[in-house]
Scaffold this active site. Structure first.
Site, PDB file in Angstrom:
ATOM      1  N   THR A  33       0.841  -1.216   0.000  1.00 51.98           N
ATOM      2  CA  THR A  33       0.000   0.000   0.000  1.00 51.98           C
ATOM      3  C   THR A  33       0.870   1.258   0.000  1.00 51.98           C
ATOM      4  OG1 THR A  33      -0.205  -0.032   2.412  1.00 51.98           O
ATOM      5  CG2 THR A  33      -1.983  -1.077   1.164  1.00 51.98           C
ATOM      6  N   PHE A  40      -6.948  -5.319  -0.189  1.00 48.50           N
ATOM      7  CA  PHE A  40      -8.321  -5.763  -0.402  1.00 48.50           C
ATOM      8  C   PHE A  40      -9.249  -5.344   0.725  1.00 48.50           C
ATOM      9  CE2 PHE A  40      -7.770  -9.650  -3.416  1.00 48.50           C
ATOM     10  CZ  PHE A  40      -7.576  -8.772  -4.452  1.00 48.50           C
ATOM     11  N   GLN A 106       1.819 -13.301  -0.735  1.00 49.63           N
ATOM     12  CA  GLN A 106       0.481 -13.419  -1.338  1.00 49.63           C
ATOM     13  C   GLN A 106       0.324 -12.378  -2.426  1.00 49.63           C
ATOM     14  OE1 GLN A 106      -2.664 -14.129   2.001  1.00 49.63           O
ATOM     15  NE2 GLN A 106      -1.031 -12.887   2.869  1.00 49.63           N
ATOM     16  N   ILE A 108       0.855 -10.162  -5.835  1.00 47.88           N
ATOM     17  CA  ILE A 108       0.930 -10.536  -7.253  1.00 47.88           C
ATOM     18  C   ILE A 108       1.572  -9.413  -8.052  1.00 47.88           C
ATOM     19  CG2 ILE A 108      -1.080 -12.061  -7.159  1.00 47.88           C
ATOM     20  CD1 ILE A 108      -2.447  -9.388  -8.505  1.00 47.88           C
ATOM     21  N   HIS A 126       0.006 -16.740  -4.698  1.00 49.32           N
ATOM     22  CA  HIS A 126      -1.199 -16.394  -5.456  1.00 49.32           C
ATOM     23  C   HIS A 126      -0.880 -15.969  -6.887  1.00 49.32           C
ATOM     24  CE1 HIS A 126      -3.419 -15.716  -1.385  1.00 49.32           C
ATOM     25  NE2 HIS A 126      -3.291 -16.982  -1.691  1.00 49.32           N
ATOM     26  N   CYS A 159      -5.999 -18.660 -26.228  1.00 47.64           N
ATOM     27  CA  CYS A 159      -4.621 -19.076 -26.492  1.00 47.64           C
ATOM     28  C   CYS A 159      -4.416 -19.329 -27.986  1.00 47.64           C
ATOM     29  CB  CYS A 159      -4.329 -20.353 -25.709  1.00 47.64           C
ATOM     30  SG  CYS A 159      -2.639 -20.929 -25.901  1.00 47.64           S
ATOM     31  N   CYS A 162      -3.563 -23.370 -28.265  1.00 44.63           N
ATOM     32  CA  CYS A 162      -4.543 -24.455 -28.087  1.00 44.63           C
ATOM     33  C   CYS A 162      -5.991 -23.970 -28.069  1.00 44.63           C
ATOM     34  CB  CYS A 162      -4.235 -25.222 -26.805  1.00 44.63           C
ATOM     35  SG  CYS A 162      -4.711 -24.338 -25.314  1.00 44.63           S
ATOM     36  N   SER A 201      -3.986  -9.555   6.425  1.00 44.03           N
ATOM     37  CA  SER A 201      -5.109  -9.682   7.362  1.00 44.03           C
ATOM     38  C   SER A 201      -5.184 -11.102   7.924  1.00 44.03           C
ATOM     39  CB  SER A 201      -6.417  -9.321   6.667  1.00 44.03           C
ATOM     40  OG  SER A 201      -6.594 -10.141   5.528  1.00 44.03           O
TER      41      SER A 201
HETATM   42  P1  NAD Z   1      -5.577  -7.966   2.851  1.00 40.12           P
HETATM   43  O1  NAD Z   1      -6.029  -6.829   1.983  1.00 40.12           O
HETATM   44  O2  NAD Z   1      -6.576  -8.962   3.280  1.00 40.12           O
HETATM   45  O3  NAD Z   1      -4.918  -7.362   4.176  1.00 40.12           O
HETATM   46  C1  NAD Z   1      -3.961  -6.373   4.141  1.00 40.12           C
HETATM   47  C2  NAD Z   1      -3.678  -5.952   5.573  1.00 40.12           C
HETATM   48  O4  NAD Z   1      -2.597  -5.047   5.548  1.00 40.12           O
HETATM   49  C3  NAD Z   1      -4.838  -5.246   6.251  1.00 40.12           C
HETATM   50  O5  NAD Z   1      -5.108  -5.891   7.487  1.00 40.12           O
HETATM   51  C4  NAD Z   1      -4.357  -3.810   6.464  1.00 40.12           C
HETATM   52  O6  NAD Z   1      -4.750  -3.277   7.695  1.00 40.12           O
HETATM   53  C5  NAD Z   1      -2.857  -3.976   6.439  1.00 40.12           C
HETATM   54  N1  NAD Z   1      -2.112  -2.824   5.911  1.00 40.12           N
HETATM   55  C6  NAD Z   1      -2.384  -2.096   4.796  1.00 40.12           C
HETATM   56  N2  NAD Z   1      -1.421  -1.193   4.582  1.00 40.12           N
HETATM   57  C7  NAD Z   1      -0.525  -1.325   5.606  1.00 40.12           C
HETATM   58  C8  NAD Z   1       0.688  -0.671   5.948  1.00 40.12           C
HETATM   59  N3  NAD Z   1       1.189   0.291   5.188  1.00 40.12           N
HETATM   60  N4  NAD Z   1       1.333  -1.060   7.067  1.00 40.12           N
HETATM   61  C9  NAD Z   1       0.826  -2.050   7.853  1.00 40.12           C
HETATM   62  N5  NAD Z   1      -0.310  -2.716   7.567  1.00 40.12           N
HETATM   63  C10 NAD Z   1      -0.973  -2.359   6.452  1.00 40.12           C
HETATM   64  O7  NAD Z   1      -4.354  -8.643   2.119  1.00 40.12           O
HETATM   65  P2  NAD Z   1      -3.784 -10.133   2.185  1.00 40.12           P
HETATM   66  O8  NAD Z   1      -3.807 -10.645   3.577  1.00 40.12           O
HETATM   67  O9  NAD Z   1      -2.532 -10.084   1.418  1.00 40.12           O
HETATM   68  O10 NAD Z   1      -4.837 -11.027   1.396  1.00 40.12           O
HETATM   69  C11 NAD Z   1      -5.556 -10.580   0.292  1.00 40.12           C
HETATM   70  C12 NAD Z   1      -5.284 -11.141  -1.070  1.00 40.12           C
HETATM   71  O11 NAD Z   1      -5.093  -9.983  -1.826  1.00 40.12           O
HETATM   72  C13 NAD Z   1      -4.068 -11.915  -1.339  1.00 40.12           C
HETATM   73  O12 NAD Z   1      -4.513 -13.098  -1.867  1.00 40.12           O
HETATM   74  C14 NAD Z   1      -3.311 -11.168  -2.469  1.00 40.12           C
HETATM   75  O13 NAD Z   1      -3.077 -12.077  -3.509  1.00 40.12           O
HETATM   76  C15 NAD Z   1      -4.271 -10.149  -2.953  1.00 40.12           C
HETATM   77  N6  NAD Z   1      -3.834  -8.760  -3.250  1.00 40.12           N
HETATM   78  C16 NAD Z   1      -2.568  -8.496  -3.639  1.00 40.12           C
HETATM   79  C17 NAD Z   1      -2.185  -7.170  -3.872  1.00 40.12           C
HETATM   80  C18 NAD Z   1      -0.760  -6.915  -4.317  1.00 40.12           C
HETATM   81  O14 NAD Z   1      -0.179  -7.760  -4.985  1.00 40.12           O
HETATM   82  N7  NAD Z   1      -0.173  -5.787  -3.936  1.00 40.12           N
HETATM   83  C19 NAD Z   1      -3.070  -6.122  -3.686  1.00 40.12           C
HETATM   84  C20 NAD Z   1      -4.391  -6.433  -3.285  1.00 40.12           C
HETATM   85  C21 NAD Z   1      -4.747  -7.768  -3.053  1.00 40.12           C
END
Ligand code: NAD
Length: 254
Positions: A33, A40, A106, A108, A126, A159, A162, A201
Site C-alpha cells: 500500500t 483488499f 500473497q 501478485i 497467489h 490461447c 490451443c 489480514s
Molecule cells: P488484505 O487486503 O486482506 O490485508 C492487508 C492488511 O494489511 C490489512 O489488514 C491492512 O490493515 C494492512 N495494511 C495495509 N497497509 C498497511 C501498511 N502500510 N502497514 C501495515 N499494515 C498495512 O491482504 P492479504 O492478507 O494479502 O490477502 C488478500 C489477497 O489480496 C491476497 O490473496 C493477495 O493475492 C491479494 N492482493 C494483492 C495485492 C498486491 O499484490 N499488492 C493487492 C491487493 C490484493
C-alpha cells in the site's frame, strides 16, 4: 504515535530480527500500500468497491471474464506505476545479508522481484499479475497485446496455441493453489526460526495457515499490521503500525 517519536518498538523489532538466523518473511497486500497499490480489506481497499470474481464464474461466463479483465486493467494502472517501498527494501536487506532464506508472498505485483529479491528465494502463493496464462496448456501470454485488443475492440483473449481461455496468472478464489509454490512454502516454514508477517489480514486460507504452522512447530512469530489479525494472540511480538517506517527504522533502511 510515530516510530520516529518512539524508538522502543523499532529497537525491539531490530533485536528480534538480529537474533534470528532462518527468517521466513510472509507478506501480504499491506506491504505494497505504501507503493500506491490498494489492499483488499482496508476501508479504501478493492473489495469495499466490488466482490471478487470466483474462478468458476470466470470459466462459466463470458460476462464475468469481461468484468475480470476490465478490473484487471484498472488495477494495472496502479501496479505499473508502483515501485518498491521502504518495507520491500528492508526485506531485500534481510535476504541479502543471509538471515532470510525465503519470502512467501500473497502479492501478485512483482515488487519483491523489483526490489532485488531473487526468484529462488521468492514463493508467489497467489501467482503473478504482470502476465497471463492459458488455463489449458499453461502457455505464457503478455498483457500488452491482450489489453490493446480488449480496449480497442472488446476482444477476450484465447490461447493462440490451443484455443484455451487465457487468464491473468494469478490465483482466484476457487482456483487450485500452485503445487510447487505450496511445497516450497511448506519446506521453508518447517525450517525457519522466525516467521515475520508483513501486511496481511491473515484471513485468506490456505496461505494464512503458514505463519501459524511456523509458530506451532517452535519458530517465533512476529506480525506487523495496521490492524489486529486473528493470529495476534499466537504471536511473540505484534506491532500495529505502518510497515515501512517501523521495519525501515529497525533495519536502518533510509
Ligand atoms: P488484505 O487486503 O486482506 O490485508 C492487508 C492488511 O494489511 C490489512 O489488514 C491492512 O490493515 C494492512 N495494511 C495495509 N497497509 C498497511 C501498511 N502500510 N502497514 C501495515 N499494515 C498495512 O491482504 P492479504 O492478507 O494479502 O490477502 C488478500 C489477497 O489480496 C491476497 O490473496 C493477495 O493475492 C491479494 N492482493 C494483492 C495485492 C498486491 O499484490 N499488492 C493487492 C491487493 C490484493
Amino acid at each position: 504515535m510515530s516510530i520516529e517519536a518512539d524508538k522502543a518498538p523499532a529497537a525491539r523489532l531490530s533485536a528480534a530480527l538480529h537474533e534470528a538466523e532462518r527468517i521466513v518473511v510472509f507478506s501480504g497486500a499491506g506491504l505494497s500500500t505504501e507503493s500506491g497499490i490498494p489492499d483488499f480489506r482496508s476501508p479504501q481497499g478493492i473489495w469495499s468497491q466490488a466482490k471478487p470474481i470466483e474462478y468458476g464464474e470466470f470459466i462459466a461466463s463470458e460476462a464475468a471474464r469481461r468484468e475480470a479483465w476490465r478490473r484487471k486493467f484498472l488495477i494495472d494502472r496502479d501496479m505499473r506505476e508502483a515501485r518498491p517501498n521502504r518495507g520491500h527494501r528492508a526485506v531485500q536487506q534481510l535476504v541479502s545479508r543471509g538471515s532470510c532464506h525465503t519470502v512467501i508472498t500473497q502479492n501478485i505485483d512483482g515488487l519483491h522481484q523489483a526490489s532485488g529479491v531473487p526468484e529462488q528465494v521468492l514463493v508467489e502463493l497467489h501467482g503473478n499479475g504482470t502476465y497471463a496464462k492459458c488455463l489449458e496448456c499453461g502457455r505464457r501470454h503478455e498483457l500488452a497485446p491482450i489489453e490493446e485488443a480488449f480496449q480497442r475492440a472488446g476482444v477476450l483473449p484465447h490461447c493462440a496455441g490451443c484455443g484455451g481461455l487465457v487468464k491473468a496468472a494469478t490465483i482466484s478464489f476457487g482456483q487450485a493453489m500452485p503445487e510447487r509454490a505450496m511445497a516450497r512454502a511448506e519446506a521453508a516454514i518447517m525450517e525457519c526460526d522466525l516467521c515475520l508477517v508483513l501486511g496481511s489480514s491473515l484471513v485468506v486460507y490456505p496461505a494464512a495457515a503458514f505463519p501459524l504452522r511456523a509458530k506451532r512447530r517452535g519458530a517465533r512469530l512476529i506480525i506487523i499490521n495496521r490492524e489486529p489479525t486473528p493470529q495476534d494472540g499466537e504471536a511473540d511480538l505484534v506491532f500495529h503500525a505502518e510497515i515501512g517506517p517501523l521495519l525501515g527504522a529497525a533495519l536502518e533502511i533510509p
